[in-house]
Design a protein around this motif. Structure first.
Motif, PDB file in Angstrom:
ATOM      1  N   ILE A 613       0.829  -1.199   0.000  1.00 44.21           N
ATOM      2  CA  ILE A 613       0.000   0.000   0.000  1.00 44.21           C
ATOM      3  C   ILE A 613       0.866   1.253   0.000  1.00 44.21           C
ATOM      4  N   GLU A 614       1.945   1.229   0.828  1.00 44.54           N
ATOM      5  CA  GLU A 614       2.845   2.373   0.883  1.00 44.54           C
ATOM      6  C   GLU A 614       3.454   2.655  -0.490  1.00 44.54           C
ATOM      7  N   GLU A 621       1.444   9.483  -5.652  1.00 45.09           N
ATOM      8  CA  GLU A 621       1.651  10.765  -4.972  1.00 45.09           C
ATOM      9  C   GLU A 621       0.596  11.004  -3.893  1.00 45.09           C
ATOM     10  N   GLY A 622       0.283   9.964  -3.136  1.00 43.61           N
ATOM     11  CA  GLY A 622      -0.641  10.088  -2.025  1.00 43.61           C
ATOM     12  C   GLY A 622      -2.106  10.085  -2.406  1.00 43.61           C
ATOM     13  N   ASN A 623      -2.433   9.862  -3.671  1.00 43.88           N
ATOM     14  CA  ASN A 623      -3.825   9.872  -4.128  1.00 43.88           C
ATOM     15  C   ASN A 623      -4.498   8.559  -3.723  1.00 43.88           C
ATOM     16  N   VAL A 624      -5.424   8.660  -2.754  1.00 45.36           N
ATOM     17  CA  VAL A 624      -6.052   7.455  -2.214  1.00 45.36           C
ATOM     18  C   VAL A 624      -6.940   6.779  -3.251  1.00 45.36           C
ATOM     19  N   THR A 637     -11.020   1.063   2.512  1.00 41.04           N
ATOM     20  CA  THR A 637     -10.021   0.111   3.008  1.00 41.04           C
ATOM     21  C   THR A 637      -8.652   0.768   3.126  1.00 41.04           C
ATOM     22  N   VAL A 638      -8.316   1.581   2.131  1.00 40.07           N
ATOM     23  CA  VAL A 638      -7.033   2.288   2.179  1.00 40.07           C
ATOM     24  C   VAL A 638      -7.044   3.309   3.309  1.00 40.07           C
ATOM     25  N   TYR A 639      -8.182   4.001   3.475  1.00 39.27           N
ATOM     26  CA  TYR A 639      -8.272   4.961   4.573  1.00 39.27           C
ATOM     27  C   TYR A 639      -8.112   4.261   5.934  1.00 39.27           C
ATOM     28  N   ARG A 640      -8.706   3.059   6.037  1.00 37.37           N
ATOM     29  CA  ARG A 640      -8.603   2.319   7.298  1.00 37.37           C
ATOM     30  C   ARG A 640      -7.146   1.978   7.595  1.00 37.37           C
ATOM     31  N   TYR A 641      -6.411   1.592   6.574  1.00 42.59           N
ATOM     32  CA  TYR A 641      -4.996   1.302   6.747  1.00 42.59           C
ATOM     33  C   TYR A 641      -4.244   2.555   7.208  1.00 42.59           C
ATOM     34  N   LEU A 642      -4.559   3.702   6.601  1.00 41.90           N
ATOM     35  CA  LEU A 642      -3.875   4.939   6.965  1.00 41.90           C
ATOM     36  C   LEU A 642      -4.157   5.323   8.418  1.00 41.90           C
ATOM     37  N   ARG A 643      -5.425   5.115   8.838  1.00 35.94           N
ATOM     38  CA  ARG A 643      -5.751   5.424  10.232  1.00 35.94           C
ATOM     39  C   ARG A 643      -4.963   4.527  11.178  1.00 35.94           C
ATOM     40  N   GLN A 644      -4.864   3.242  10.834  1.00 40.81           N
ATOM     41  CA  GLN A 644      -4.110   2.312  11.683  1.00 40.81           C
ATOM     42  C   GLN A 644      -2.633   2.670  11.707  1.00 40.81           C
ATOM     43  N   ARG A 645      -2.115   3.127  10.579  1.00 43.08           N
ATOM     44  CA  ARG A 645      -0.709   3.494  10.510  1.00 43.08           C
ATOM     45  C   ARG A 645      -0.419   4.678  11.444  1.00 43.08           C
TER      46      ARG A 645
END
Length: 648
Positions: A613-614, A621-624, A637-645
């Motif tokens: 994902i990273e 360029e950070g575009n979810v 799902t990507v947002y959930r990963y970012l929150r966990q990170r």
């Protein structure tokens, strides 16, 4: 058109002229006769134009373009009905007076029986493009003219009128007839597209560069593959008369099953494929199908294609907005969609304009209908106008209406227009970003004053309506570019909401069930998809959004007729190929990604998922949204990963 010839050119073949002159003599005409200066009276001419409304409406913009090409050559462009009566004309001012001396004006018949040998009358008799120059005219009075004319046929080969350029003999140019022929063909193609707007239309030619030009073949078919009609180029390429073609099917003429072409058209819109004609010639082809409309096909006689009309109604796409769609039917569990609905519900019943943004196919008209149906205006009309589908020359009359006699070709009793039709209800302006600037000004005035003045009228008609607008364009950028008015923008965006794309939504299973239910027209159609199909749908990028998914499900449901569920084997090949185009190493199942309460997941798997994902985020360029599409994930799902990170 500026070159002139001092000597008479070689025009029509001698035997054509001789035969036409013989016909002129046989009806009792004398070459020395003076022109008839008794055209149809204005009411009779208006009635004649109304009877030829479709021809007139489609020919007018083409005539304007043709006139721009011959301007300042002492010429004029004329449109006639199928009997040679002039319906309308454009002309150089310095030539109009000379034309009037020979009765070359609206309401006058230029049939051979009235005017002897002339380009209009002779072309209509022979059914062929014709040039009549100077002394080739039968009447002496007409020998000051050089005329080039081409008949105009409807989609069934019947002559419905003629397009002519007439001018001073000194202004003759050999290319004029070519311009007239091309312009007549352009009119025929526009009429063909309008006549078969609900049919499956095939654009084809042996050379790819001719697709999308005047020279392409156009053929129309019913949804079950029965041939309807074809334009001149298609008849030439197919090498068979229309009557024979009407007994044949798509597969017999093009060597491919129609569903296969439709699959290709649905999942690769605008992309061409190769077909084989009965002659063995390979052609490049592109399919087109607008199945949303409910109009019946009109054949050579009234009711001539009832079977095709019924088939078109059965083929109504699953994403066509239902009349009873409401907020409840649109709320299928996606958080982003629920937020949009909650915001819109807060202004329910209020006189606040709503602007709906979103990509094509995301369901903007669905939302507009829900806004109407869940409002106090639900019993009044819901009127939808697609600003992108109306020609600039028609949108003003379509929106604002017109009085009787407002312009040549206007309906006898005028037209109230879409704005007045929506009085008391809701006016939905789809693709408002495509509205011409001149009409933006008029619309702004209507929204300010709450009344509308029809074209040709003086009385303002009060209107009470709610405005919902939609667009996929960036209106702010258009304001900066000067193509959209800022005052109109601030008038229509009382509340702005943005619909999510299909690949961003988390309610895929519920949407699939809803679409299958909407399109189910018999008990043999499955009501569910298999787990494998759902998994494949979840990783598709869906560039066509809801419209694309509806088309996939419609085709798959037909293929799975009689089965319990839709399986992978029922999905169109092109769709499967597009899904498989995502690199395997980039495919991630949402169930494999870190989630709350998943601490027992092996560390190396979490590390690999996080790294993937990273890497994808960095590449985009950070575009979810772009990251989610590339990985085949929902954006949440990507947002959930970012929150966990962030919490680790």
């Amino acid at each position: 058109m500026t070159q002139r010839q001092s000597t008479p050119p070689v025009t029509a073949l001698p035997d054509v002229i001789a035969t036409a002159h013989a016909r002129s003599q046989s009806v009792g005409l004398r070459a020395s006769e003076a022109p008839d200066f008794h055209p149809l009276r204005r009411p009779a001419l208006r009635e004649l134009v109304e009877r030829n409304h479709a021809l007139y409406a489609h020919a007018l913009p083409v005539m304007e373009t043709l006139y721009a090409q011959i301007v300042d050559t002492q010429s004029m462009v004329l449109l006639t009905d199928n009997e040679g009566v002039i319906l309308h004309s454009f002309g150089d001012s310095d030539f109009v007076e000379k034309a009037n001396r020979v009765a070359l004006r609206a309401g006058v018949s230029w049939a051979e029986s009235d005017r002897g040998t002339n380009a209009i009358g002779t072309a209509l008799v022979d059914g062929q493009p014709t040039v009549i120059h100077a002394d080739e005219h039968f009447l002496h009075a007409n020998r000051i003219l050089t005329c080039s004319c081409a008949p105009i046929a409807d989609p069934f080969g019947r002559t419905i009128g003629a397009l002519d350029v007439s001018g001073d003999t000194r202004g003759f140019h050999k290319h004029t007839l070519a311009l007239v022929r091309m312009s007549a063909q352009m009119i025929e193609n526009v009429i063909f597209a309008n006549q078969f707007a609900d049919a499956i239309r095939i654009h084809f030619h042996a050379r790819a560069e001719f697709i999308g030009t005047l020279f392409e073949g156009l053929a129309a078919f019913t949804p079950d593959g029965r041939f309807l009609s074809a334009n001149r180029s298609a008849l030439f390429q197919l090498g068979r008369p229309l009557a024979i073609l009407q007994t044949q099917t798509f597969s017999e003429l093009f060597g491919m099953a129609l569903p296969a072409l439709l699959n290709h058209t649905t999942y690769k819109p605008g992309e061409c494929t190769t077909l084989m004609l009965p002659s063995g010639v390979r052609v490049i082809a592109r399919g087109e199908y607008a199945a949303g409309a409910q109009r019946a096909f009109r054949g050579p006689a009234e009711g001539g294609f009832d079977t095709a009309a019924r088939a078109a109604r059965r083929a109504r796409p699953a994403n066509a907005p239902a009349q009873d769609v409401t907020f409840a039917t649109l709320d299928t569990g996606d958080a982003q969609m629920s937020t949009v609905l909650r915001r819109v519900e807060k202004v329910r019943g209020r006189d606040i304009p709503i602007l709906v943004l979103g990509q094509t196919g995301t369901g903007k008209e669905w939302l507009a209908r829900a806004i109407h149906n869940d409002s106090p205006r639900r019993e009044a009309p819901f009127v939808a106008v697609n600003c992108a589908s109306l020609p600039d020359t028609l949108i003003e009359a379509e929106l604002f209406g017109y009085e009787e006699g407002a312009f040549t070709g206007a309906k006898k009793r005028g037209s109230v227009g879409k704005i007045v039709q929506a009085d008391g209800g809701t006016l939905f302006l789809d693709e408002i970003g495509d509205m011409p600037l001149a009409q933006q000004v008029r619309l702004m005035r209507v929204l300010q004053e709450r009344n509308v003045v029809p074209l040709g009228g003086t009385r303002a008609i009060p209107v009470d309506l709610r405005i919902v607008c939609a667009t996929h364009r960036n209106l702010r950028a258009m304001i900066e570019a000067g193509t959209f008015r800022d005052d109109l923008y601030y008038r229509i965006n009382g509340l702005v909401v943005t619909l999510p794309t299909l690949c961003e939504r988390t309610d895929l299973a519920a949407l699939i069930a809803r679409m299958l239910d909407l399109q189910r027209d018999c008990d043999a159609i499955p009501t569910r998809v298999s787990g494998a199909v759902l998994e494949r749908f979840q990783r598709c990028r869906w560039p066509g959004n809801l419209r694309q998914m509806a088309n996939v499900l419609r085709t798959a449901a037909i293929m799975a007729e009689g089965e319990d569920e839709i399986g992978l084997e029922h999905l169109p090949d092109d769709f499967l190929q597009d899904c498989d185009a995502v690199p395997k190493e980039n495919r991630v199942s949402p169930t494999m990604l870190p989630s709350h309460g998943a601490s027992e997941t092996p560390g190396n798997m979490q590390d690999w998922q996080a790294a993937l994902i990273e890497q994808t985020l960095a590449r985009n360029e950070g575009n979810v949204s772009a990251t989610a599409r590339e990985l085949g994930l929902a954006r949440n799902t990507v947002y959930r990963y970012l929150r966990q990170r962030r919490t680790h």
